[in-house]
Design an enzyme around this catalytic site. Structure first.
Site, PDB file in Angstrom:
ATOM      1  N   ASN A  35      -4.260   6.222  -2.178  1.00 12.65           N
ATOM      2  CA  ASN A  35      -3.924   6.641  -0.819  1.00 12.65           C
ATOM      3  C   ASN A  35      -3.324   8.035  -0.785  1.00 12.65           C
ATOM      4  OD1 ASN A  35      -5.004   4.578   0.658  1.00 12.65           O
ATOM      5  ND2 ASN A  35      -3.196   3.278   0.497  1.00 12.65           N
ATOM      6  N   HIS A  51      -1.788  -3.532  -6.340  1.00 12.13           N
ATOM      7  CA  HIS A  51      -2.324  -3.082  -5.061  1.00 12.13           C
ATOM      8  C   HIS A  51      -3.817  -3.400  -4.978  1.00 12.13           C
ATOM      9  CE1 HIS A  51      -3.502   0.417  -2.230  1.00 12.13           C
ATOM     10  NE2 HIS A  51      -3.291  -0.676  -1.555  1.00 12.13           N
ATOM     11  N   SER A  63       0.830  -1.204   0.000  1.00 15.55           N
ATOM     12  CA  SER A  63       0.000   0.000   0.000  1.00 15.55           C
ATOM     13  C   SER A  63       0.864   1.253   0.000  1.00 15.55           C
ATOM     14  CB  SER A  63      -0.889   0.046   1.233  1.00 15.55           C
ATOM     15  OG  SER A  63      -1.565  -1.150   1.409  1.00 15.55           O
ATOM     16  N   GLU A  89      -5.050  -1.338  -8.270  1.00 19.04           N
ATOM     17  CA  GLU A  89      -4.043  -0.423  -8.808  1.00 19.04           C
ATOM     18  C   GLU A  89      -2.874  -1.260  -9.322  1.00 19.04           C
ATOM     19  OE1 GLU A  89      -4.264   3.842  -6.535  1.00 19.04           O
ATOM     20  OE2 GLU A  89      -3.405   2.196  -5.379  1.00 19.04           O
TER      21      GLU A  89
END
Ligand code: 3H9
Length: 653
Positions: A481, A431, A410, A443
């Site tokens: 994120n 991800h 992450s 991702e």
């Protein structure tokens, strides 16, 4: 048999056994463009006027019957004939019209079929009215004819969910009349021949059962409760539940509603999302690049994430070899994966044969060497750089040099992991979002040295997992994120400036997020982010604004719902405003000398959106994201951004 008649450049016909077989050939999905509508209309006029024609069959070329109205025509000036006008001609034709569903009949495609006098489908066909997913209602009779055919409760379910029904369900609901056992068109021709000269069953003339009021009321209330401020579901409910009135009246209401919604911001946003999803896997530099073949996937780390990835891989037909530290831990992982498969079996998502087949393709081990046959290995071990590098160095020794290595991290830098390995070109990031077998977003991280065919492999595998892949460059937190951090930061600034957690959450939920940010934090737990903040503390620039309220909560053991308190209190499990948290926030403001002020919902929403869009702009400028729509897809599919608002980048336009 005679010569083909071209009614337009996309609609042609042959007469077979006295039946005019009309074929729509408008790649890629036979959408009802102006040319298709005009061709169909001419074919109907021809059939009515030609004595030798005893009936009509309508079918599609390729693997789709009709994918619906041409969405690309929306927003452009209308071209006659309209779809409702063509559909009315089908229903009123004096000769039988049979729909031969060779594949998906969606939206306007199903509406064409509903107006036909009989529907035959191939076993691979599917039917649905997905218009609400595009922010509109069916606009060519779907809300009026489907309830006449299958009743209001079943029509509500199909139209509001927008889901597709396969042929078995379509047959049992009464949407189709027959599944072709032999050649589809031959079956349809013989149905048309049998109906010739008989009284035709016109869907628009059927009456609607009126003894289901309580069931309808319950279903409507359930649907509206989930609509999160969207207009289309509510309008569809209104049209379907009032369909027990003269057809012409219902159709006129439906058409007016369709046109209003079609031109709405909500529909524009959902159309944008529809095309964005198809655009996201078109990646610069991958044109003509073939992915590497993948049959066997290794998964390292069989915790919650690894198990979810294994379930997605098994469902996609791969052989899966799971690796964990010891035989006992690996066996626990196997039990967790099988438990998830059992849940799929219990819910009907998987039948017994499928369950057995998937279980048979799974093995687990604690020995690296057992991963030798893998074409792709996905690691999902603890998010620690040293642990991951150590694992990849071990993998280098056992797997083929052309096998692909994916890290599911992450926050770590996959370039550092790749650089440590023998073949950095075969490393990429994948991800996943938790739970990995459920969440659609994936991702795909393109590292500095990832080879094009390795990236293509990641995208191809993601598709087989039924995921929505979005390619991102390497940056802390990747696309999602990083934007989420900006979103969180802005919410914390708002806290200090005067808004309270419940006010910010209410503004976000009102905007369409399923849950406000602070409620999400409490649900997920505050301790992991706290640990990360503590690790980063030394590197933090003291000149940048830092809000320490979350740290204070953690120091007090307020780790969220699990702890019974976090940003909120949870007496009896119910989210409640906590005066202690308000006091903590007030103290923090006072310590910084901030005079709080009230924030209207609209200002909270505006500031949060602006913060996300600004971070998105930065990602584009840095070349991390290829296009604004990729950012929007990430936020919609991974972070609860309401799809009907199009995502933070769309919303700023
Ligand atoms: C409607 O019908 C309103 C009516 O009630 C009232 C009218 C008055 N239009 O998905 P794929 C393109 S609203 C234009 O990858 P698959 C798509 O962009 C409509 N283009 O293929 C892509 O183009 P590109 C209700 C469309 O095989 C290419 O076709 N219908 C349309 O995985 C291939 O698409 C729907 O909402 C369209 N309607 O899946 C159904 N549909 O290659 C929407 C697709 O340039 N469509 N394209 O990127 C689907 O669900 C799937 O496309 C389908 C095929 C299942 C048909």
């Amino acid at each position: 048999m005679n010569d083909a008649i071209e009614f337009s450049s996309t609609v042609s016909a042959m007469t077979r056994g006295g039946i005019l077989v009309v074929t729509i050939d408008n790649a890629p999905v036979n959408a009802t463009s102006a040319d298709v509508r005009s061709g169909l209309e001419k074919a109907l006029v021809h059939a009515e006027a030609t004595a030798d024609v005893a009936g009509v069959v309508i079918t599609g070329a390729g693997k789709t019957f009709i994918g619906g109205a041409d969405i690309r025509e929306f927003g452009k000036p209308a071209i006659e004939p309209t779809l409702p006008a063509v559909i009315e001609k089908i229903e009123k034709l004096s000769k039988p019209v049979v729909a031969a569903l060779n594949g998906a009949a969606l939206g306007g495609g199903l509406e064409v079929a509903l107006a036909c006098h009989y529907r035959v489908a191939s076993s691979t066909a599917q039917v649905g009215l997905p218009e609400v997913k595009l922010g509109i209602v069916p606009g060519a009779g779907g809300t009026q004819r489907l309830p006449r055919l299958i009743g209001i409760p079943a029509a509500l379910d199909l139209i509001i969910s927008g889901r597709s029904a396969k042929t078995d369900e379509a047959l049992s609901l009464g949407i189709i009349d027959e599944i072709a056992k032999a050649d589809l068109v031959e079956t349809a021709i013989s149905a048309a021949q049998k109906l010739s000269g008989k009284q035709l069953r016109r869907t628009g003339e059927l009456s609607i059962a009126t003894n289901e009021a309580a069931e309808i009321e319950r279903a409507a209330a359930r649907i509206l409760g989930r609509a999160r401020g969207q207009k289309a579901p509510a309008e569809a409910v209104r049209l379907i539940t009032s369909s027990n009135r003269p057809l012409a009246e219902g159709l006129a209401d439906e058409r007016a509603t369709f046109l209003t919604l079609r031109d709405s911001r909500e529909a524009a946003a959902l159309r944008y999302v529809f095309f964005a999803e198809r655009e996201s896997s078109r990646v610069e530099g991958l044109e003509g690049i073939e992915p590497r073949p993948v049959k066997t996937i290794g998964i390292c780390g069989l915790g919650l994430m690894g198990s979810g990835i294994a379930v997605a891989a098994l469902a996609a037909g791969y052989t899966v070899i799971g690796l964990d530290q010891t035989v006992e831990i690996a066996e626990k992982g196997r039990e967790c994966i099988v438990g998830l498969l059992e849940r799929n079996l219990a819910s009907g998502r998987l039948d017994q044969d499928g369950f057995e087949a998937q279980k048979a393709r799974l093995s687990v081990t604690a020995s690296d060497a057992d991963l030798a046959p893998c074409d792709l290995v996905i690691e999902a071990v603890f998010d620690d750089l040293d642990i991951k590098i150590d694992l990849f160095l071990r993998l280098d020794k056992v797997i083929r040099p052309d096998a692909v290595l994916a890290t599911n991290t992450s926050y770590l830098n996959p370039d550092e992991i790749a650089a440590a390995t023998a073949y950095p070109e075969r490393v990429l990031g994948m991800h996943f979002f938790s739970p990995a077998h459920v969440m659609r977003l994936l991702e795909i991280v393109r590292c500095a040295r990832t080879a094009p065919d390795v990236l293509a492999t990641g995208l191809a595998v993601a598709k087989t997992f039924k995921k929505l892949p979005v390619v991102t460059g390497v940056t802390e937190g990747f696309i999602g994120n990083r934007i989420f951090s900006a979103y969180r930061r802005e919410a914390e600034f708002l806290l200090e400036d005067g808004a309270l957690p419940h006010e910010i959450d209410a503004a976000l939920e009102d905007y369409g997020f399923p849950m406000g940010l602070f409620a999400v934090y409490d649900m997920a737990g505050l301790e992991i982010a706290w640990a990360r903040r503590k690790r980063q503390a030394a590197a933090r620039d003291p000149a940048t604004r830092y809000v320490g309220i979350a740290d204070t909560l953690c120091e007090m053991g307020r780790f969220g719902q699990k702890a019974g308190r976090g940003w909120y209190a949870y007496p009896d499990g119910k989210r409640t405003i906590d005066p202690d948290v308000t006091a903590i926030i007030e103290t923090a403001r006072a310590q910084k000398g901030i005079t709080p002020r009230a924030f209207p919902k609209s200002e909270i929403q505006e500031r949060m959106l602006k913060a996300m869009a600004a971070e998105g702009e930065a990602l584009l400028a840095e070349g991390i994201a290829a296009r604004p729509s990729d950012i929007d897809l990430v936020m919609i599919n991974g972070y609860g951004f309401p799809a009907h608002k199009g995502g933070p980048m769309f919303a700023r336009t």
